[in-house]
Enzyme design. Structure first.
Site, PDB file in Angstrom:
ATOM      1  N   ASN A 350      -0.141 -22.307  46.735  1.00  0.00           N
ATOM      2  CA  ASN A 350       0.422 -23.551  47.260  1.00  0.00           C
ATOM      3  C   ASN A 350      -0.655 -24.500  47.756  1.00  0.00           C
ATOM      4  O   ASN A 350      -1.769 -24.102  48.092  1.00  0.00           O
ATOM      5  CB  ASN A 350       1.394 -23.274  48.396  1.00  0.00           C
ATOM      6  CG  ASN A 350       0.685 -22.864  49.679  1.00  0.00           C
ATOM      7  OD1 ASN A 350       0.363 -21.692  49.859  1.00  0.00           O
ATOM      8  ND2 ASN A 350       0.421 -23.806  50.572  1.00  0.00           N
ATOM      9  N   SER A 383       0.060 -17.750  49.221  1.00  0.00           N
ATOM     10  CA  SER A 383      -0.199 -18.871  50.138  1.00  0.00           C
ATOM     11  C   SER A 383      -1.692 -19.146  50.181  1.00  0.00           C
ATOM     12  O   SER A 383      -2.508 -18.248  49.984  1.00  0.00           O
ATOM     13  CB  SER A 383       0.298 -18.548  51.549  1.00  0.00           C
ATOM     14  OG  SER A 383      -0.628 -17.721  52.236  1.00  0.00           O
ATOM     15  N   ASP A 384      -2.061 -20.408  50.439  1.00  0.00           N
ATOM     16  CA  ASP A 384      -3.458 -20.669  50.741  1.00  0.00           C
ATOM     17  C   ASP A 384      -3.741 -20.156  52.153  1.00  0.00           C
ATOM     18  O   ASP A 384      -2.840 -19.793  52.902  1.00  0.00           O
ATOM     19  CB  ASP A 384      -3.780 -22.155  50.602  1.00  0.00           C
ATOM     20  CG  ASP A 384      -5.245 -22.402  50.288  1.00  0.00           C
ATOM     21  OD1 ASP A 384      -6.081 -21.517  50.587  1.00  0.00           O
ATOM     22  OD2 ASP A 384      -5.576 -23.468  49.747  1.00  0.00           O
ATOM     23  N   TYR A 385      -5.017 -20.135  52.491  1.00  0.00           N
ATOM     24  CA  TYR A 385      -5.472 -19.491  53.721  1.00  0.00           C
ATOM     25  C   TYR A 385      -4.781 -20.112  54.946  1.00  0.00           C
ATOM     26  O   TYR A 385      -5.003 -21.275  55.275  1.00  0.00           O
ATOM     27  CB  TYR A 385      -6.986 -19.661  53.831  1.00  0.00           C
ATOM     28  CG  TYR A 385      -7.661 -18.762  54.838  1.00  0.00           C
ATOM     29  CD1 TYR A 385      -8.353 -17.630  54.437  1.00  0.00           C
ATOM     30  CD2 TYR A 385      -7.604 -19.037  56.193  1.00  0.00           C
ATOM     31  CE1 TYR A 385      -8.986 -16.812  55.344  1.00  0.00           C
ATOM     32  CE2 TYR A 385      -8.225 -18.235  57.113  1.00  0.00           C
ATOM     33  CZ  TYR A 385      -8.916 -17.114  56.696  1.00  0.00           C
ATOM     34  OH  TYR A 385      -9.540 -16.303  57.612  1.00  0.00           O
ATOM     35  N   GLY A 386      -3.933 -19.314  55.576  1.00  0.00           N
ATOM     36  CA  GLY A 386      -3.274 -19.765  56.798  1.00  0.00           C
ATOM     37  C   GLY A 386      -2.127 -20.731  56.602  1.00  0.00           C
ATOM     38  O   GLY A 386      -1.589 -21.266  57.581  1.00  0.00           O
TER      39      GLY A 386
END
Length: 839
Positions: A350, A383-386
């Site tokens: 994402n 998901s992207d990081y965080g």
């Protein structure tokens, strides 16, 4: 103590190897290589008293934590105290030399774990095996497969509260690992998963392989300027080969975002401003990473990122708001993702932005309706990081519990590093989500674990013997050099290039004249010290050291005492000057947006001083984005855009400067003449008051009062050491139906004195329709090699498929009417003619 030293240190979880490279020029310097961790150590202070050395350093990936070294050297040995981030200080003894590689130590250990008779399972066999395993798993087990952690308890960006990877793996609470870029570390963690976790499910090992793994290729914005799909595909296949040998199975790339704002740091990772070319490059990258079959242990899962419209961040500021229409989404930003999905990409990540006010990480329309249902994507969504936690920061969820619910409902399969999905157990108990939603995610994850073969052969990707063979292999370096040559764009040349005579004295002036910072962002190669500098490239081509006058003049963003004066003196002694200027790697990439995309002021001052000397001057740029170069266009004799070219940068640049390679690169992002034009791109709309040749001096039209609308260098632009002419366009017919094809042909002639390659580009304009359409859209190109005085006919086929776009009826289609076709050497330098589509 000058030289290379090493030690091995056994912790409860891993074997650490550290190399010290101690050198002395004016002062003692210390370089540190820490394995199996990918994080570079930057030494800030070094103090030496007798045989004692003290040093302090940091890594940008370990915020707030320092590295400390207190060492005593004697003959061939050393001993002392070392403090690593998040660990207690410990005592070490070491020896001179590079020492044994961790790969060598691992090879014999692996022997009992090897399997030779594993065959790929077919789709039906995989489905059955997944369901059997799924039925054995608890909710906690399933959440574990949907969770990821780092290979160490170090964090990126904001602090992440997490237990050690060893503990999480043992408890079955993670299914994938990020940034284990050493086969020893992969083996250690995989062994825990297989032997000690509840169901023995092997781990996926993820990493951002963006433009090479150990052999570094040009950054993606650079290689896009090659317009060479075969070379780009090969670069990614080599990167996959090197990464998979280390145990990497899942890539966080390619980035296929269309981007039109050079202030955004991540333009360096993409293919530029055009969706047609971007789609071709997305397809080539997926094919390079994934090969013919994901069961092949020399391939890795490709992940298309960032879905979707991340490149439209307002003001070019990373992580910022995106506000675009559905038509812009469909016609500009979506096509490369469609192409990548059609090419079989196994994963999608994402984007950080919102769409219609909803963060994409929890956006059911974008991820479920559009990506999964409409585009038919059935792979892993990560998901992207965080990004799941950031749903709360955006203001779209009250807390991480609600954020986890939104992400799951949007069909997010894996949470990268953060732990919001730990709330899913409670959310199921309270009836907010159902277990079948977890089952759908885990099915997709397990399916790919079977596809790549690790369910039957968990250690098949751990191949230290192949690491030693593949990493930085001479054939890989040669491929990097060739792609680097093709990525260079000649922006200006009044005859200063190629450098004709090695007897001339050449002053190489600027911070990039002898810099190894030629790799760019998003790389963690252990071989960065072997990057070929411009000076080394020129010397390797036979330029005698006595004829190379080297002066940095300044640092990238800082003055050097007496630097400009020494540089001017060198220029005065030279016959020709190379100004080696640009951006450091840290000035591009994620979280590296710039308000001002000119060269740093100190470099501008250096350039002005050198130009005043009056010698022929060539600007050689190292950078990760289009820059404002109007002053240089007016004041220097030639401009060579080299970007960040990778491991063989210096060789490739020297090849071009000396005429051993005739430049062929074409821009994939327009270069603004002024920052106030940004974003500037070729496929804009006319507006109701378009500027024309006749009205360009009048006021009440869509124009600036203090300058032109036009970019300094447009999309598709790039010069050669020869010259080309393109004839008028010939059409096979001037009217077509939706089942017919028009053939547009031109004759391309090399009118210069040397062989060269031209990239002939075809653009189409829909003159009127139910919504306004861009003034031009790239719909084809053809690269043609021509000897001096040679001519060839180039043909393009035009079908109704080339005229399709997303229209107000919320569907794709072509509308009848009049069209223009343009063919030329750039988006600006074209011939034109017309045809009609009748339905």
């Amino acid at each position: 103590m000058i030289g290379t030293w090493h030690f091995l240190h056994q912790t409860p979880d891993t074997t650490i190897k550290m190399q010290f490279i101690i050198d002395k020029k004016e002062d003692i310097t210390l370089s540190v290589i820490l394995e199996p961790f990918p994080f570079p150590v930057e030494i800030h202070t070094v103090t030496v008293e007798g045989n004692l050395l003290q040093a302090r350093g940091i890594s940008q990936f370990v915020p707030g934590e320092s590295f400390e070294f207190d060492l005593a050297f004697e003959d061939q040995e050393f001993q002392g105290r070392i403090k690593l981030p998040y660990q207690e200080a410990f005592f070490v003894k070491g020896m001179k030399g590079t020492g044994p590689s961790l790969e060598d130590l691992l090879i014999s250990t692996l022997s009992p774990y090897r399997k030779s008779d594993v065959k790929p399972r077919n789709d039906q066999e995989i489905r059955e095996a997944v369901e059997i395993l799924l039925n054995k798993m608890s909710i906690t087990d399933k959440i574990g497969q949907m969770s990821q952690c780092m290979s160490t308890n170090l964090s990126l960006g904001s602090d992440i509260e997490s237990e050690t990877p060893e503990k999480l793996i043992m408890e079955g609470r993670v299914g994938s690992i990020l940034s284990a870029v050493n086969s020893n570390r992969v083996f250690e963690l995989q062994k825990i998963a297989v032997e000690r976790s509840p169901h023995g499910i092997p781990l996926l090992f993820n990493f951002d392989v963006i433009h090479g793994f150990q052999t570094i290729f040009p950054v993606p914005l650079a290689w896009s300027c090659s317009w060479d799909m075969a070379a780009i595909r090969e670069a990614n296949a080599i990167a996959s080969k090197e990464a998979s040998a280390t145990g990497i199975t899942y890539n966080h790339g390619p980035m296929v975002d269309i981007t039109r704002d050079p202030r955004w740091g991540r333009v360096v990772e993409g293919a530029g401003e055009d969706p047609y070319l971007g789609s071709l490059i997305a397809k080539a990258q997926v094919e390079g990473f994934q090969g013919e079959s994901l069961f092949d242990p020399e391939t890795i899962i490709a992940c298309l990122k960032h879905f979707v419209a991340y490149g439209a961040a307002e003001a070019g500021r990373d992580y910022n708001t995106v506000d675009i229409s559905e038509g812009t989404l469909r016609n500009v930003f979506l096509p490369p993702f469609q192409a990548g999905i059609e090419a079989g990409a196994g994963s999608v990540m994402n984007s950080f932005n919102t769409y219609q006010g909803v963060p994409v990480a929890g956006n059911r329309y974008i991820l479920n309706e559009l990506l999964r249902k409409e585009l038919g994507f059935d792979g892993i969504l990560i998901s992207d990081y965080g990004a799941i936690d950031e749903i709360v920061a955006h203001g779209n969820a009250k807390d991480s519990k609600e954020a986890a619910q939104k992400a799951l409902e949007a069909t997010m399969d894996i949470e990268m590093v953060t732990r919001s999905y730990d709330h899913l157990h409670e959310l199921i108990e309270r009836g907010f989500v159902v277990e079948e939603q977890l089952n759908e995610a885990v099915r997709r994850i397990l399916t790919f674990k079977y596809k790549i073969g690790i369910m039957d052969d968990p250690f098949r990707y751990v191949r230290p013997e192949k690491e030693k063979e593949y990493h930085f292999h001479p054939m890989h370096l040669e491929a990097s050099r060739k792609l680097a040559q093709k990525s260079i764009v000649l922006l200006k040349n009044n005859g200063a290039l190629p450098l004709a005579d090695k007897k001339q004295k050449l002053a190489v002036i600027g911070p990039f004249g002898d810099s190894k910072d030629m790799l760019g962002p998003w790389q963690w190669s252990r071989y960065s010290k072997e990057t070929v500098t411009l000076r080394e490239g020129l010397e390797a081509k036979g330029f005698p050291k006595t004829h190379l006058l080297m002066e940095a003049g300044c640092k990238v963003e800082e003055a050097v005492d007496g630097g400009i004066e020494r540089a001017v003196a060198a220029a005065e002694q030279a016959d020709i000057v190379i100004l080696a200027l640009g951006e450091s790697s840290e000035m591009s990439g994620e979280a590296a947006s710039r308000m001002d995309i000119t060269l740093p002021q100190v470099q501008q001052e250096l350039a002005e001083a050198i130009v005043r000397v009056g010698k022929p001057t060539v600007l050689v740029l190292t950078n990760g984005r289009p820059l404002v170069l109007d002053w240089f266009e007016r004041h220097v004799d030639a401009i060579v855009e080299t970007w960040f070219l990778g491991s063989q940068a210096g060789h490739a640049i020297a090849d071009v400067l000396l005429g051993h390679y005739n430049p062929t690169g074409k821009l994939t992002m327009s270069f603004p003449a002024h920052i106030g034009q940004v974003p500037v791109y070729y496929s804009h709309y006319k507006t109701g008051r378009p500027v024309t040749e006749n009205n360009k001096g009048e006021k009440f039209f869509s124009r600036y009062i203090d300058g032109s609308n036009d970019p300094l260098y447009p999309f598709g632009y790039g010069l050669s050491y020869t010259s080309f002419e393109i004839s008028d366009i010939r059409l096979s017919q001037t009217q077509m139906t939706d089942s017919e094809t028009i053939v547009a042909s031109v004759t391309v002639s090399n009118t210069g004195q040397v062989p060269g390659e031209e990239t002939v580009q075809m653009y189409i304009q829909d003159l009127y329709g139910s919504v306004v359409r861009p003034v031009k859209e790239l719909k084809g190109f053809n690269k043609v090699q021509l000897a001096a005085s040679e001519a060839k006919e180039i043909c393009f086929s035009i079908t109704a498929a080339d005229l399709v776009y997303w229209n107000p009826e919320l569907k794709y289609g072509a509308e009848p009417g009049d069209f223009k076709v343009y063919i030329g050497s750039s988006s600006r330098d074209v011939k034109e003619t017309s045809f009609e589509l009748v339905l």
